[in-house]
Design an enzyme around this catalytic site. Sequence first.
Site, PDB file in Angstrom:
ATOM      1  N   HIS A 197      -6.685   3.512   2.577  1.00  0.00           N
ATOM      2  CA  HIS A 197      -7.213   2.231   3.024  1.00  0.00           C
ATOM      3  C   HIS A 197      -8.650   2.099   2.546  1.00  0.00           C
ATOM      4  O   HIS A 197      -9.380   3.085   2.537  1.00  0.00           O
ATOM      5  CB  HIS A 197      -7.144   2.123   4.557  1.00  0.00           C
ATOM      6  CG  HIS A 197      -7.294   0.722   5.028  1.00  0.00           C
ATOM      7  ND1 HIS A 197      -8.517   0.136   5.209  1.00  0.00           N
ATOM      8  CD2 HIS A 197      -6.369  -0.230   5.303  1.00  0.00           C
ATOM      9  CE1 HIS A 197      -8.341  -1.116   5.593  1.00  0.00           C
ATOM     10  NE2 HIS A 197      -7.048  -1.357   5.653  1.00  0.00           N
TER      11      HIS A 197
ATOM     12  N   ASP B 223       1.024  -0.298   7.094  1.00  0.00           N
ATOM     13  CA  ASP B 223       2.219  -0.703   6.342  1.00  0.00           C
ATOM     14  C   ASP B 223       3.232   0.420   6.195  1.00  0.00           C
ATOM     15  O   ASP B 223       4.388   0.175   5.873  1.00  0.00           O
ATOM     16  CB  ASP B 223       1.819  -1.187   4.946  1.00  0.00           C
ATOM     17  CG  ASP B 223       1.082  -2.499   5.019  1.00  0.00           C
ATOM     18  OD1 ASP B 223       1.453  -3.308   5.879  1.00  0.00           O
ATOM     19  OD2 ASP B 223       0.148  -2.700   4.240  1.00  0.00           O
TER      20      ASP B 223
HETATM   21  N1  ACO Z   1      -1.641   7.540  -3.576  1.00  0.00           N
HETATM   22  C1  ACO Z   1      -2.262   8.416  -4.409  1.00  0.00           C
HETATM   23  N2  ACO Z   1      -3.590   8.393  -4.664  1.00  0.00           N
HETATM   24  C2  ACO Z   1      -4.322   7.441  -4.051  1.00  0.00           C
HETATM   25  C3  ACO Z   1      -3.752   6.502  -3.168  1.00  0.00           C
HETATM   26  C4  ACO Z   1      -2.357   6.569  -2.929  1.00  0.00           C
HETATM   27  N3  ACO Z   1      -1.765   5.722  -2.110  1.00  0.00           N
HETATM   28  N4  ACO Z   1      -4.715   5.670  -2.704  1.00  0.00           N
HETATM   29  C5  ACO Z   1      -5.858   6.072  -3.265  1.00  0.00           C
HETATM   30  N5  ACO Z   1      -5.640   7.149  -4.080  1.00  0.00           N
HETATM   31  C6  ACO Z   1      -6.651   7.913  -4.804  1.00  0.00           C
HETATM   32  C7  ACO Z   1      -7.135   7.180  -6.036  1.00  0.00           C
HETATM   33  O1  ACO Z   1      -6.373   7.519  -7.178  1.00  0.00           O
HETATM   34  C8  ACO Z   1      -8.560   7.660  -6.122  1.00  0.00           C
HETATM   35  O2  ACO Z   1      -8.529   8.979  -6.650  1.00  0.00           O
HETATM   36  P1  ACO Z   1      -9.751   9.510  -7.596  1.00  0.00           P
HETATM   37  O3  ACO Z   1     -10.962   9.497  -6.703  1.00  0.00           O
HETATM   38  O4  ACO Z   1      -9.314  10.876  -8.008  1.00  0.00           O
HETATM   39  O5  ACO Z   1      -9.833   8.534  -8.731  1.00  0.00           O
HETATM   40  C9  ACO Z   1      -9.004   7.783  -4.671  1.00  0.00           C
HETATM   41  O6  ACO Z   1      -7.785   8.023  -3.942  1.00  0.00           O
HETATM   42  C10 ACO Z   1      -9.692   6.531  -4.103  1.00  0.00           C
HETATM   43  O7  ACO Z   1      -8.834   5.405  -4.333  1.00  0.00           O
HETATM   44  P2  ACO Z   1      -9.336   3.930  -4.620  1.00  0.00           P
HETATM   45  O8  ACO Z   1      -8.270   3.197  -5.357  1.00  0.00           O
HETATM   46  O9  ACO Z   1     -10.703   3.965  -5.233  1.00  0.00           O
HETATM   47  O10 ACO Z   1      -9.486   3.368  -3.159  1.00  0.00           O
HETATM   48  P3  ACO Z   1      -9.606   1.852  -2.756  1.00  0.00           P
HETATM   49  O11 ACO Z   1     -10.393   1.801  -1.503  1.00  0.00           O
HETATM   50  O12 ACO Z   1     -10.094   1.014  -3.901  1.00  0.00           O
HETATM   51  O13 ACO Z   1      -8.091   1.422  -2.491  1.00  0.00           O
HETATM   52  C11 ACO Z   1      -5.997   1.082  -1.453  1.00  0.00           C
HETATM   53  C12 ACO Z   1      -7.503   1.352  -1.243  1.00  0.00           C
HETATM   54  C13 ACO Z   1      -5.811  -0.138  -2.373  1.00  0.00           C
HETATM   55  C14 ACO Z   1      -5.369   0.738  -0.094  1.00  0.00           C
HETATM   56  C15 ACO Z   1      -5.325   2.331  -2.059  1.00  0.00           C
HETATM   57  O14 ACO Z   1      -5.472   3.426  -1.196  1.00  0.00           O
HETATM   58  C16 ACO Z   1      -3.851   2.120  -2.409  1.00  0.00           C
HETATM   59  O15 ACO Z   1      -3.538   1.647  -3.509  1.00  0.00           O
HETATM   60  N6  ACO Z   1      -2.908   2.449  -1.455  1.00  0.00           N
HETATM   61  C17 ACO Z   1      -1.499   2.199  -1.666  1.00  0.00           C
HETATM   62  C18 ACO Z   1      -1.173   0.748  -1.364  1.00  0.00           C
HETATM   63  C19 ACO Z   1      -1.223   0.409   0.117  1.00  0.00           C
HETATM   64  O16 ACO Z   1      -0.703   1.135   0.937  1.00  0.00           O
HETATM   65  N7  ACO Z   1      -1.854  -0.737   0.446  1.00  0.00           N
HETATM   66  C20 ACO Z   1      -1.935  -1.237   1.809  1.00  0.00           C
HETATM   67  C21 ACO Z   1      -3.326  -1.217   2.319  1.00  0.00           C
HETATM   68  S1  ACO Z   1      -3.361  -1.649   4.019  1.00  0.00           S
HETATM   69  C22 ACO Z   1      -3.223  -3.316   4.068  1.00  0.00           C
HETATM   70  O17 ACO Z   1      -3.506  -4.051   3.164  1.00  0.00           O
HETATM   71  C23 ACO Z   1      -2.722  -3.870   5.319  1.00  0.00           C
END
Ligand code: ACO
Length: 402
Positions: free
Chosen positions: A281, A338
């Site tokens: 998140h 979610d």
């Molecule tokens: N699976 C694997 N790796 C992940 C995931 C995941 N679900 N989420 C983040 N990471 C990793 C990224 O690759 C990144 O790794 P790095 O530092 O080695 O490059 C690190 O964790 C940080 O991730 P970011 O993308 O920079 O985090 P951001 O805050 O931009 O994104 C998000 C948050 C979009 C929710 C992300 O965690 C994601 O894509 N999750 C999956 C989709 C999801 O569940 N969305 C629902 C969110 S809740 C809602 O909207 C109600």
Amino acid sequence: AIDIAKLRDQTGYVTLDSGFKNTGATKSAITFLDGEKGILKYRGYGIEELAEKSTFLEVAYLLIYGALPTQKQIEDFQLQISRHTLVHEDMKKFFDGFPSKSHPMGQLSSLVCSLSSFYPESLDPNQTKEEFELTIIKLLAKMATIVSWIYKKSLGHPVIYPKNKYDYVSNFMYMTFGQRTEDVVIDDVVIDAMNKLLILHADHEQNCSTSTVRIVGSSDCNLYASISAGISALWGPLHGGANQAVIEMLEKIKNDGGDVDKWVNKAKDKNDSFRLMGFGHRVYKNFDPRAKIIKKACDEILAKLGINDPVLDIAKKLEEVALNDPYFVERKLYPNVDFYSGIIYRALGFPTEMFTVLFALGRLPGWIAQWKEMRENKEPIGRPRQIYVGEKNQDYVDISKR
Ligand code: ACO
């Protein structure tokens, strides 16, 4: 506070914060969120207490009008809404035009936007307080009908008209599943679970869809079109669309033999774009408080309904592996709301493609409250700046010489 506009005029510099990771766009008195401590409050009330004791309609009132309603206020609110649950018959014609496989979110966004055509008085940014209240009531009332009709139409069934003796959530469930239960209001356990889910989704401060609603509304665009834009923003799998993506992912893992480790490794592989849907998140870096409540509700409802879903076993394994794996622990990637909501929606009988639409139904009061706050605060039109990185000067070359 620093006056950014003044600073820019004095220095010529623009702040760049891709994804607005640390940029506040507004001051708001609606929702408080502490991502480190995992706290979420609506108007100062903890989400845990609201989910336990309140109803969705009461929470909608709280978010929109700023205080918990008295008995009389909630009865008036319910009565007002029940007067507007019917939608214009011509809106049914939309369904004849949509291809049979069109996604429910595309339909929802179009139908909600079309309310501005059916109720053109909503286009006037100078509506009186009373007129504006009615615009809000109509949207709250018709949204539940529209959502249930989208579902019925997806099955090729006739739509069910609202029965206003039912409360908001029961009416929605009746219109959605009514014929299955022969006019008997759905089981209390189901209504309770639905209330909880909708309450937990009702607002989440300046997320992608809410910021969209506020920025679209800041141009004096009408409420219906602004909310329609929010619905589109919610659709993406990185935002609300994640609830659909979670179940699709769990099914994929199950059909692939159920090897959870293999998929966890895939999510960790930086050369693979796959992410574990429902994990991580932007703001919660400890745990998602909504996920905690929903996980408990999920266990309860599955036990009460006697459901044994093999997908749930995959979810549990995934949760365990991910919570103990240093990759997820170091990056503070926990199951979010979610991850569990889809499992409950599925248990209640909703098809996967409807999940994000249900999220939208829950988020509606929050979007309305945020839109209203933005207008009442007379916020200026939203207009971000940029750092230009393109060509500086080019000489025009005639097409015959390119
Ligand atoms: N699976 C694997 N790796 C992940 C995931 C995941 N679900 N989420 C983040 N990471 C990793 C990224 O690759 C990144 O790794 P790095 O530092 O080695 O490059 C690190 O964790 C940080 O991730 P970011 O993308 O920079 O985090 P951001 O805050 O931009 O994104 C998000 C948050 C979009 C929710 C992300 O965690 C994601 O894509 N999750 C999956 C989709 C999801 O569940 N969305 C629902 C969110 S809740 C809602 O909207 C109600």
